[in-house]
Design a protein around this motif. Structure first.
Motif, PDB file in Angstrom:
ATOM      1  N   THR A 226       0.815  -1.215   0.000  1.00  0.00           N
ATOM      2  CA  THR A 226       0.000   0.000   0.000  1.00  0.00           C
ATOM      3  C   THR A 226       0.847   1.262   0.000  1.00  0.00           C
ATOM      4  O   THR A 226       0.381   2.314  -0.451  1.00  0.00           O
ATOM      5  N   ARG A 227       2.084   1.184   0.466  1.00  0.00           N
ATOM      6  CA  ARG A 227       2.943   2.373   0.419  1.00  0.00           C
ATOM      7  C   ARG A 227       3.215   2.792  -1.021  1.00  0.00           C
ATOM      8  O   ARG A 227       3.334   3.984  -1.314  1.00  0.00           O
ATOM      9  N   ALA A 228       3.292   1.832  -1.927  1.00  0.00           N
ATOM     10  CA  ALA A 228       3.563   2.149  -3.331  1.00  0.00           C
ATOM     11  C   ALA A 228       2.295   2.261  -4.162  1.00  0.00           C
ATOM     12  O   ALA A 228       2.216   3.072  -5.092  1.00  0.00           O
ATOM     13  N   ALA A 229       1.272   1.458  -3.836  1.00  0.00           N
ATOM     14  CA  ALA A 229       0.087   1.360  -4.697  1.00  0.00           C
ATOM     15  C   ALA A 229      -1.113   2.118  -4.152  1.00  0.00           C
ATOM     16  O   ALA A 229      -2.155   2.170  -4.820  1.00  0.00           O
ATOM     17  N   GLY A 230      -1.005   2.692  -2.969  1.00  0.00           N
ATOM     18  CA  GLY A 230      -2.161   3.367  -2.384  1.00  0.00           C
ATOM     19  C   GLY A 230      -2.951   2.432  -1.488  1.00  0.00           C
ATOM     20  O   GLY A 230      -2.746   1.217  -1.485  1.00  0.00           O
ATOM     21  N   THR A 231      -3.864   3.004  -0.752  1.00  0.00           N
ATOM     22  CA  THR A 231      -4.546   2.261   0.307  1.00  0.00           C
ATOM     23  C   THR A 231      -5.967   1.856  -0.055  1.00  0.00           C
ATOM     24  O   THR A 231      -6.796   1.631   0.812  1.00  0.00           O
ATOM     25  N   ASP A 232      -6.278   1.755  -1.339  1.00  0.00           N
ATOM     26  CA  ASP A 232      -7.502   1.083  -1.777  1.00  0.00           C
ATOM     27  C   ASP A 232      -7.176  -0.404  -1.909  1.00  0.00           C
ATOM     28  O   ASP A 232      -6.293  -0.784  -2.693  1.00  0.00           O
TER      29      ASP A 232
END
Length: 301
Positions: A226-232
């Motif tokens: 999620t740090r790289a791809a976002g928290t969805d």
């Protein structure tokens, strides 16, 4: 290709030959796979008949004597029917065992709702200390069975399914694997839903994680993704939809996030049909997953 259940008998038979602590407890189902093993190890292959509460109780008794019992039947008869014995005979007494299920959520539709157990992992979540393996291929099932038996005296559930991905992947009984990297969300595929998820997310800018061990949940892998791809985050689980949503929420409680839990719905499908029809009816086929994931993440993802 053989099935996960085809692999179960030969693998555990070899473990019986290799390790004098290993015992197998059956309730008629699967007994044919251990005919030869029972001749060689009559004191360590036990068939209690159609008595599922006794199945778990006998396994717990063997564990209390220092044995490593492998307890097997359909998921609905292994987790749901003898749940009190799981809670008391194993949990309350701190006894360990390897529970190996078959039939999964709806693998044998002709057996009817009595032979379906989409809520098995959610039910085990109400108890403390269980490791849960959900292989997606017979090779992974073999590896995870060996991990489970070797896991000291822990309580382990291995969920075998007739559904399978086309190819097995290296698994270690602990960590999630990153199969694709993107920047517009994370999709976590559990066990045998992986191939459908990979097809559904083809061309999407998302990270795909693959999980075959879901308890303990690899929160570190999710946080890194999620740090790289976002928290969805989209969870695609082959059992009750939303089973791991609370775990993901806890893992990401320190950041704003959204979670979509996809899996088997609560509505009973009374026209039993074929396994593939159940997959489609619960929206777990690639086309349905793509629509649902795309709608959640938004256009352009």
């Amino acid at each position: 290709m053989d099935t996960m259940r085809d692999r179960f008998g030969p693998v555990v038979t070899r473990l019986l030959d290799e390790d004098p602590r290993v015992a197998v407890v059956l309730a008629e189902i699967g007994a044919d796979a251990f005919t030869d093993a029972a001749r060689r190890h009559p004191d360590r292959v036990v068939n209690v008949g159609i008595r599922e509460q006794l199945l778990v109780g006998a396994g717990a008794g063997l564990a209390l004597t220092g044995m490593r019992p492998v307890v097997h039947t359909f998921a609905s008869f292994l987790v749901e029917r003898p749940f009190e014995q799981l809670k008391l005979d194993l949990g309350h007494q701190d006894a360990g065992a390897v529970l190996v299920s078959a039939a999964a959520s709806f693998d044998w539709p002709a057996g009817g709702f009595t032979h379906m157990a989409p809520g098995d992992v959610a039910l085990l979540d109400t108890l403390d200390g269980w490791t849960v393996h959900v292989p997606g291929h017979p090779d992974e099932a073999e590896t995870l069975l060996r991990h489970a038996v070797a896991a000291g005296d822990d309580k382990v559930y291995v969920r075998l399914s007739a559904q399978s991905n086309a190819a097995g992947r290296p698994v270690d009984g602990q960590r999630f694997r990153t199969l694709r990297e993107g920047r517009s969300g994370v999709v976590l595929a559990v066990g045998p839903v992986l191939d459908e998820v990979l097809e559904a997310t083809s061309g999407l800018d998302v990270t795909v994680l693959y999980a075959t061990t879901v308890r303990p949940f690899d929160t570190a892998a999710l946080e890194r993704a999620t740090r790289a791809a976002g928290t969805d985050v989209v969870l695609v689980e082959p059992y009750l939809a939303g089973t791991s949503t609370a775990v993901v929420n806890d893992a990401l409680s320190h950041v704003p996030h959204r979670v979509l839990g996809l899996g088997v719905g609560r509505r009973e499908l009374r026209r039993y049909g074929r396994l593939e029809e159940h997959v489609a009816a619960h929206g777990l086929d690639a086309g349905s997953l793509r629509r649902r994931i795309g709608a959640f993440l938004g256009p352009g993802r």
